[in-house]
Design a protein around this motif. Structure first.
Motif, PDB file in Angstrom:
ATOM      1  N   MET A   1       0.852  -1.198   0.000  1.00 33.16           N
ATOM      2  CA  MET A   1       0.000   0.000   0.000  1.00 33.16           C
ATOM      3  C   MET A   1       0.884   1.243   0.000  1.00 33.16           C
ATOM      4  O   MET A   1       1.779   1.363   0.825  1.00 33.16           O
ATOM      5  N   LEU A   2       0.667   2.143  -0.916  1.00 34.65           N
ATOM      6  CA  LEU A   2       1.489   3.340  -1.053  1.00 34.65           C
ATOM      7  C   LEU A   2       0.629   4.580  -0.833  1.00 34.65           C
ATOM      8  O   LEU A   2      -0.376   4.769  -1.501  1.00 34.65           O
ATOM      9  N   PHE A   3       1.026   5.426   0.121  1.00 36.27           N
ATOM     10  CA  PHE A   3       0.297   6.661   0.397  1.00 36.27           C
ATOM     11  C   PHE A   3       1.005   7.800  -0.322  1.00 36.27           C
ATOM     12  O   PHE A   3       2.110   8.184   0.052  1.00 36.27           O
ATOM     13  N   ARG A   4       0.376   8.303  -1.362  1.00 34.01           N
ATOM     14  CA  ARG A   4       0.991   9.358  -2.168  1.00 34.01           C
ATOM     15  C   ARG A   4       0.641  10.730  -1.602  1.00 34.01           C
ATOM     16  O   ARG A   4      -0.523  11.070  -1.468  1.00 34.01           O
ATOM     17  N   HIS A   5       1.662  11.508  -1.271  1.00 36.13           N
ATOM     18  CA  HIS A   5       1.465  12.891  -0.805  1.00 36.13           C
ATOM     19  C   HIS A   5       0.354  12.987   0.238  1.00 36.13           C
ATOM     20  O   HIS A   5      -0.705  13.539  -0.010  1.00 36.13           O
ATOM     21  N   VAL A 161       6.457  13.644   8.637  1.00 39.28           N
ATOM     22  CA  VAL A 161       7.697  13.121   8.056  1.00 39.28           C
ATOM     23  C   VAL A 161       7.990  13.800   6.723  1.00 39.28           C
ATOM     24  O   VAL A 161       9.132  14.192   6.438  1.00 39.28           O
ATOM     25  N   GLU A 162       6.972  13.950   5.897  1.00 44.69           N
ATOM     26  CA  GLU A 162       7.166  14.579   4.596  1.00 44.69           C
ATOM     27  C   GLU A 162       7.616  16.031   4.756  1.00 44.69           C
ATOM     28  O   GLU A 162       8.494  16.504   4.037  1.00 44.69           O
ATOM     29  N   LEU A 194      10.922   6.166   6.885  1.00 50.81           N
ATOM     30  CA  LEU A 194       9.826   6.101   5.925  1.00 50.81           C
ATOM     31  C   LEU A 194       9.632   4.677   5.401  1.00 50.81           C
ATOM     32  O   LEU A 194       8.500   4.210   5.242  1.00 50.81           O
ATOM     33  N   ALA A 195      10.743   3.980   5.148  1.00 49.03           N
ATOM     34  CA  ALA A 195      10.644   2.598   4.669  1.00 49.03           C
ATOM     35  C   ALA A 195       9.985   1.705   5.714  1.00 49.03           C
ATOM     36  O   ALA A 195       9.177   0.831   5.390  1.00 49.03           O
ATOM     37  N   LEU A 201       2.431  -0.414   6.894  1.00 45.55           N
ATOM     38  CA  LEU A 201       1.178  -0.259   6.167  1.00 45.55           C
ATOM     39  C   LEU A 201       0.951  -1.426   5.212  1.00 45.55           C
ATOM     40  O   LEU A 201      -0.172  -1.909   5.066  1.00 45.55           O
ATOM     41  N   GLU A 202       2.013  -1.879   4.558  1.00 45.45           N
ATOM     42  CA  GLU A 202       1.875  -2.995   3.634  1.00 45.45           C
ATOM     43  C   GLU A 202       1.493  -4.278   4.360  1.00 45.45           C
ATOM     44  O   GLU A 202       0.683  -5.066   3.870  1.00 45.45           O
TER      45      GLU A 202
END
Length: 343
Positions: A1-5, A161-162, A194-195, A201-202
């Motif tokens: 699962m990837l959370f973009r921005h 974090v971003e 972040l990794a 989440l994955e």
């Protein structure tokens, strides 16, 4: 699962009538400043704000369709949420010297976190806010359980974090050579963190049972179906293709949206169905184009017909980005020869 921005806004920022009235009271130059500053703020609306309230809204699970149903008053659509939780925040931020108060509804949609923003009011600094005056004196906090998996926790965590990453990158570009090594180490630690969060989440997503795709029942003759059954069959094709939140809204007052669905990635598909034996011409295509993006806010527009589309209509569809599914494409989509037309 990837959370973009995670800190970015998905879609348009809406203004309530009260906010439009506040904006109308401002001088023209001030209105222009606010609108220009708001466009910048939309890119990162969750940062540098005062949180007035925060709460979580939970949906109910529909076992028949294997989908979450959310309260319609959230304004995000009854099927927009993947895990049944939407975080609602009331925030205040200074934009172009004005205090702007708005509501942000955050929810998991497809492979990303979406944020829908509604501006409530715009007041000069120091003026009394109608919204703030109506809130309890004690600030509300997030619901218990944020330390575990929740939309609210990860929106804030990954947003912070971003923001830190942006600050470090900016710092790296300005410091001298001796300081760059320390900044580089900071970035390395941040990348590792972040990794780790992405891995968590994955794992959570992998632990959730996969929803089996419903099978599409073959149709021998599309013209054996009533218009309503034809629209239902197209909706079933969307479900078989992995879409969720599929609704049939055809009929009087649908403004061209016979079927609405959401792709696995969260893109909104709006379909107009034409059970024709003949042609779909430019007038029908232009009428559909007039509502599919401006009214229905479609990411993907499909014109599905059992007939064919004329050359001028096809040219126009190409200009306005409407995808055509004529009788030949429909047959291949239905028998599984072709991929769904949104891919």
């Amino acid at each position: 699962m990837l959370f973009r921005h995670p800190g970015y806004v998905s879609g348009l920022v809406e203004l309530r009538p009260e906010a439009e009235q506040d904006l109308a009271k401002l001088p023209k130059s001030r209105r222009g400043e606010w609108k220009a500053a708001m466009e910048v703020a939309e890119r990162d609306i969750l940062h540098d704000t005062v949180e007035l309230t925060c709460e979580e809204c939970r949906g109910t699970y529909d076992p028949k369709w294997q989908e979450w149903r959310m309260p319609t008053d959230l304004g995000i659509g009854p099927f927009a949420v993947d895990d049944g939780v939407a975080t609602v925040r009331l925030l205040q931020r200074r934009i172009a010297g004005l205090e702007t108060i708005y509501q942000v509804v955050s929810y998991l949609n497809g492979a990303s976190i979406r944020h829908q923003v509604t501006v409530g009011e715009i007041v000069a600094t120091g003026e009394k806010s109608r919204i703030r005056a109506s809130l309890p004196q004690q600030k509300m906090t997030a619901a218990p359980g944020d330390a575990a998996y929740s939309i609210g926790a990860y929106v804030r965590l990954l947003g912070e974090v971003e923001a830190s990453c942006h600050e470090l990158v900016a710092k790296y570009r300005t410091v001298d050579t001796e300081q760059r090594e320390a900044s580089y180490q900071d970035l390395q630690r941040l990348a590792t963190f972040l990794a780790e969060q992405t891995s968590l989440l994955e794992k959570k997503a992998a632990a959730s049972p996969a929803k089996p795709k419903p099978k599409f029942r073959a149709v021998k003759d599309w013209f054996d179906l009533t218009p309503s059954e034809f629209e239902q069959a197209i909706a079933d094709l969307c479900r078989a293709g992995g879409c969720y939140g599929v609704e049939v809204s055809g009929g009087a007052g649908d403004l061209g949206a016979d079927v609405v669905a959401y792709t696995p990635e969260g893109r909104k598909v709006v379909i107009q169905c034409k059970q024709y034996r003949g042609k779909v011409g430019s007038p029908e295509m232009q009428k559909f184009a007039g509502t599919v993006f401006s009214v229905h806010q479609a990411d993907i527009a499909l014109m599905v017909t059992t007939g064919f589309v004329t050359g001028p209509a096809a040219d126009y569809a190409g200009v306005v980005d409407i995808r055509i599914v004529d009788s030949n494409v429909l047959r291949r989509w239905a028998d599984g020869t072709d991929q769904p037309p949104w891919k």
